[in-house]
Scaffold this motif. Structure first.
Motif, PDB file in Angstrom:
ATOM      1  N   GLU A  13       0.775  -1.021  -0.016  1.00  0.00           N
ATOM      2  CA  GLU A  13       0.056  -0.164  -0.066  1.00  0.00           C
ATOM      3  C   GLU A  13       0.942   1.043   0.117  1.00  0.00           C
ATOM      4  N   PHE A  14       0.898   1.849  -1.171  1.00  0.00           N
ATOM      5  CA  PHE A  14       1.655   3.113  -1.261  1.00  0.00           C
ATOM      6  C   PHE A  14       0.729   4.316  -1.229  1.00  0.00           C
ATOM      7  N   ASP A  15       1.260   5.368  -1.123  1.00  0.00           N
ATOM      8  CA  ASP A  15       0.508   6.695  -1.268  1.00  0.00           C
ATOM      9  C   ASP A  15      -0.024   6.863  -2.755  1.00  0.00           C
ATOM     10  N   SER A  16       0.697   6.273  -3.468  1.00  0.00           N
ATOM     11  CA  SER A  16       0.643   6.654  -5.151  1.00  0.00           C
ATOM     12  C   SER A  16      -0.157   5.663  -5.923  1.00  0.00           C
ATOM     13  N   LYS A  17      -0.148   4.376  -5.365  1.00  0.00           N
ATOM     14  CA  LYS A  17      -1.102   3.157  -5.700  1.00  0.00           C
ATOM     15  C   LYS A  17      -0.858   1.952  -4.878  1.00  0.00           C
ATOM     16  N   LYS A  18      -1.552   1.139  -5.088  1.00  0.00           N
ATOM     17  CA  LYS A  18      -1.307  -0.286  -4.805  1.00  0.00           C
ATOM     18  C   LYS A  18      -0.441  -1.222  -5.602  1.00  0.00           C
ATOM     19  N   SER A  19       0.286  -2.027  -5.086  1.00  0.00           N
ATOM     20  CA  SER A  19       1.388  -2.790  -6.035  1.00  0.00           C
ATOM     21  C   SER A  19       1.346  -4.131  -5.329  1.00  0.00           C
ATOM     22  N   THR A  20       0.819  -5.171  -6.241  1.00  0.00           N
ATOM     23  CA  THR A  20       0.804  -6.549  -6.125  1.00  0.00           C
ATOM     24  C   THR A  20       1.838  -7.383  -6.388  1.00  0.00           C
ATOM     25  N   ILE A  21       2.291  -8.113  -5.630  1.00  0.00           N
ATOM     26  CA  ILE A  21       3.477  -9.020  -5.796  1.00  0.00           C
ATOM     27  C   ILE A  21       3.063 -10.696  -5.661  1.00  0.00           C
ATOM     28  N   THR A  22       3.449 -11.140  -7.087  1.00  0.00           N
ATOM     29  CA  THR A  22       3.000 -12.679  -6.900  1.00  0.00           C
ATOM     30  C   THR A  22       4.436 -13.323  -7.031  1.00  0.00           C
ATOM     31  N   ILE A  23       4.707 -14.510  -6.338  1.00  0.00           N
ATOM     32  CA  ILE A  23       5.793 -15.334  -6.396  1.00  0.00           C
ATOM     33  C   ILE A  23       5.387 -16.688  -6.760  1.00  0.00           C
ATOM     34  N   GLY A 159      15.540  10.054 -13.490  1.00  0.00           N
ATOM     35  CA  GLY A 159      14.336   9.229 -13.331  1.00  0.00           C
ATOM     36  C   GLY A 159      13.529   9.562 -12.567  1.00  0.00           C
ATOM     37  N   HIS A 160      12.330   8.571 -12.026  1.00  0.00           N
ATOM     38  CA  HIS A 160      11.386   8.738 -11.382  1.00  0.00           C
ATOM     39  C   HIS A 160      11.214   7.943 -10.137  1.00  0.00           C
ATOM     40  N   PHE A 161      10.219   8.328  -9.266  1.00  0.00           N
ATOM     41  CA  PHE A 161       9.628   6.932  -8.344  1.00  0.00           C
ATOM     42  C   PHE A 161       8.340   6.948  -9.282  1.00  0.00           C
ATOM     43  N   HIS A 162       8.059   5.323  -9.609  1.00  0.00           N
ATOM     44  CA  HIS A 162       6.964   5.140 -10.259  1.00  0.00           C
ATOM     45  C   HIS A 162       6.582   3.638 -10.036  1.00  0.00           C
ATOM     46  N   GLN A 163       5.751   3.431  -9.141  1.00  0.00           N
ATOM     47  CA  GLN A 163       5.275   2.063  -8.747  1.00  0.00           C
ATOM     48  C   GLN A 163       4.692   1.298  -9.712  1.00  0.00           C
ATOM     49  N   PRO A 164       5.196   0.045  -9.830  1.00  0.00           N
ATOM     50  CA  PRO A 164       4.415  -0.834 -10.778  1.00  0.00           C
ATOM     51  C   PRO A 164       3.200  -1.271 -10.141  1.00  0.00           C
ATOM     52  N   ASN A 165       2.003  -1.493 -10.934  1.00  0.00           N
ATOM     53  CA  ASN A 165       0.917  -2.158 -10.599  1.00  0.00           C
ATOM     54  C   ASN A 165       0.949  -3.467  -9.943  1.00  0.00           C
ATOM     55  N   TYR A 166       1.864  -4.326 -10.892  1.00  0.00           N
ATOM     56  CA  TYR A 166       2.019  -5.875 -10.669  1.00  0.00           C
ATOM     57  C   TYR A 166       3.415  -6.122 -10.877  1.00  0.00           C
ATOM     58  N   ILE A 167       3.860  -7.137  -9.987  1.00  0.00           N
ATOM     59  CA  ILE A 167       5.293  -7.751 -10.036  1.00  0.00           C
ATOM     60  C   ILE A 167       4.862  -9.336 -10.023  1.00  0.00           C
ATOM     61  N   ILE A 168       5.453  -9.981 -11.281  1.00  0.00           N
ATOM     62  CA  ILE A 168       5.105 -11.429 -11.487  1.00  0.00           C
ATOM     63  C   ILE A 168       6.295 -12.088 -11.268  1.00  0.00           C
ATOM     64  N   ILE A 169       6.737 -12.549 -10.103  1.00  0.00           N
ATOM     65  CA  ILE A 169       8.103 -13.323 -10.023  1.00  0.00           C
ATOM     66  C   ILE A 169       7.804 -14.858 -10.190  1.00  0.00           C
ATOM     67  N   ASP A 170       8.171 -15.326 -11.638  1.00  0.00           N
ATOM     68  CA  ASP A 170       8.306 -16.563 -11.894  1.00  0.00           C
ATOM     69  C   ASP A 170       9.693 -17.200 -11.711  1.00  0.00           C
ATOM     70  N   VAL A 171       9.879 -18.051 -10.570  1.00  0.00           N
ATOM     71  CA  VAL A 171      11.302 -18.341 -10.273  1.00  0.00           C
ATOM     72  C   VAL A 171      11.738 -19.622 -11.460  1.00  0.00           C
ATOM     73  N   ASN A 172      10.883 -19.985 -12.307  1.00  0.00           N
ATOM     74  CA  ASN A 172      11.228 -20.840 -13.304  1.00  0.00           C
ATOM     75  C   ASN A 172      12.252 -20.310 -14.327  1.00  0.00           C
ATOM     76  N   PHE A 173      12.144 -18.928 -14.415  1.00  0.00           N
ATOM     77  CA  PHE A 173      13.233 -18.343 -15.451  1.00  0.00           C
ATOM     78  C   PHE A 173      14.682 -18.425 -14.832  1.00  0.00           C
ATOM     79  N   LEU A 174      14.923 -18.780 -13.575  1.00  0.00           N
ATOM     80  CA  LEU A 174      16.137 -18.977 -13.074  1.00  0.00           C
ATOM     81  C   LEU A 174      16.819 -20.230 -13.636  1.00  0.00           C
ATOM     82  N   HIS A 175      16.146 -21.036 -14.079  1.00  0.00           N
ATOM     83  CA  HIS A 175      16.538 -22.330 -14.689  1.00  0.00           C
ATOM     84  C   HIS A 175      17.641 -22.082 -15.746  1.00  0.00           C
TER      85      HIS A 175
END
Length: 364
Positions: A13-23, A159-175
């Protein structure tokens, strides 16, 4: 590959927006259920050339699910520039992007940073979603809303401060992550562990993580590291106080990157910076046992680059650091592991001593 812990998600929960992180594992293929893609009129995905070459099938499939338009990106630090961004502004116009459009960044930290900057500046700011594909991007670069590009004088100056709406962390890429990129990400994992992420610190001290093994220890470390950084930036979105602890290792690290004209990876430079700044912390009162622990972890994961430089030039490049106040270089130092101090002024002679210590250590 082990079967990993179930997918987890949390909302910042940021002042600017909500940001959802999925792992999770293999979650990019379910992207249509992870983001409300129908709310945007146009979706453009800035995709790392490297990632697309390695993961073409899953990237194409995922972008098709949400009707996204891919744009390739040659993801080098040299191309994360103010001048290079204009090409992408023009492409967004050509794709008829509006203020109700979405930019996605799929790739490592350079790609997510660049995509975020483009989104932040286009039409005074549009939404952005990140799919970080390197360990560094997952635990650090994609989190917190800092987006920037480089100019000749220094890294991340514009640059700026600009929050992402969503971050999708797919650990399969680490392969498919090269060992050099693995070390880059591990440097940031270590940084979080040393400034307060005690769960990751325990995993690192027990040597539970090995290159090439995507198992529950790695998953738990990523989850803990992501949540640690997220908790810091949620408290201090615009870096007015506590968020500055995340710059541990970066005063020296950014100067090294700049001196080497960004031919050295960010993670390598920060690892070197952490050892130098830990040496300064030792001389300023940090327990020697803590310094030995830091040195042992950095060495055990082979994170310290064997480089040579003129310490005077490193100090000169530190003068461009954004944390400086009235020309005074400011460091993040450690009272002890888990107890960082911000805004520390350090005598140039001690900085020189610490840089020379590093040179001597890696030349052995």
């Amino acid at each position: 590959m082990d079967s990993l812990t179930n997918t987890t998600a949390f909302v910042l929960e940021f002042d600017s927006k909500k940001s959802t992180i999925t792992i999770g594992q293999k979650i990019l293929a379910t992207i249509s259920s992870l983001i409300p893609y129908k709310q945007w009129d146009v979706i453009v995905a800035i995709v790392s050339d490297t990632v697309y070459t390695l993961h073409k099938e899953v990237v194409d499939h995922s972008l098709t699910l949400i009707d996204a338009i891919p744009i390739n990106y040659n993801d080098t630090e040299q191309n994360k520039s103010y001048a290079y961004a204009e090409k992408y502004f023009n492409q967004l116009l050509e794709k008829q992007c509006t203020r109700n459009s979405l930019v996605m960044g799929i790739g490592g930290g350079v790609t997510t940073d660049f995509a975020g900057y483009v989104a932040s500046a286009y039409m005074r700011g549009i939404d952005v979603v990140y799919v970080p594909t390197t360990l560094l991007a997952m635990v650090d670069a994609s989190i917190g809303g800092k987006v920037a590009v480089n100019i000749k004088a220094g890294k991340n100056i514009v640059g700026h401060f600009h929050q992402p709406n969503y971050i999708i962390i797919d650990v399969n890429f680490l392969h498919t992550l090269p060992q050099s990129e693995w070390r880059c990400g591990m440097a940031e994992v270590v940084k979080h562990a040393l400034i307060g992420d005690s769960s990751s610190l325990e995993i690192l001290q027990n040597k539970e993580i090995q290159y090439g093994y995507i198992n529950n220890s790695l998953y738990n470390c990523i989850n803990s590291s992501v949540r640690f950084k997220a908790s810091i930036v949620e408290k201090d979105e615009y870096e007015k106080n506590i968020r500055a602890i995340l710059n541990y290792g970066h005063t020296v690290g950014h100067a090294i990157e700049s001196l080497f004209e960004y031919t050295m990876s960010h993670g390598e430079a920060v690892a070197a910076g952490m050892l130098v700044e830990s040496y300064i912390s030792l001389k300023e009162g940090m327990p020697k046992a803590d310094f030995d622990c830091i040195r042992d972890i950095l060495s055990a994961y082979n994170l310290l680059p064997k480089i040579s430089f003129d310490p005077r030039l490193i100090i000169n490049h530190m003068m461009y650091d954004k944390k400086n106040i009235k020309g005074k270089i400011r460091f993040v130092l450690l009272e002890s592991i888990g107890k960082p101090r911000i805004g520390c002024e350090v005598n140039d002679l001690l900085v020189m001593e610490a840089l020379n210590f590093y040179l001597k250590m890696v030349s052995r």
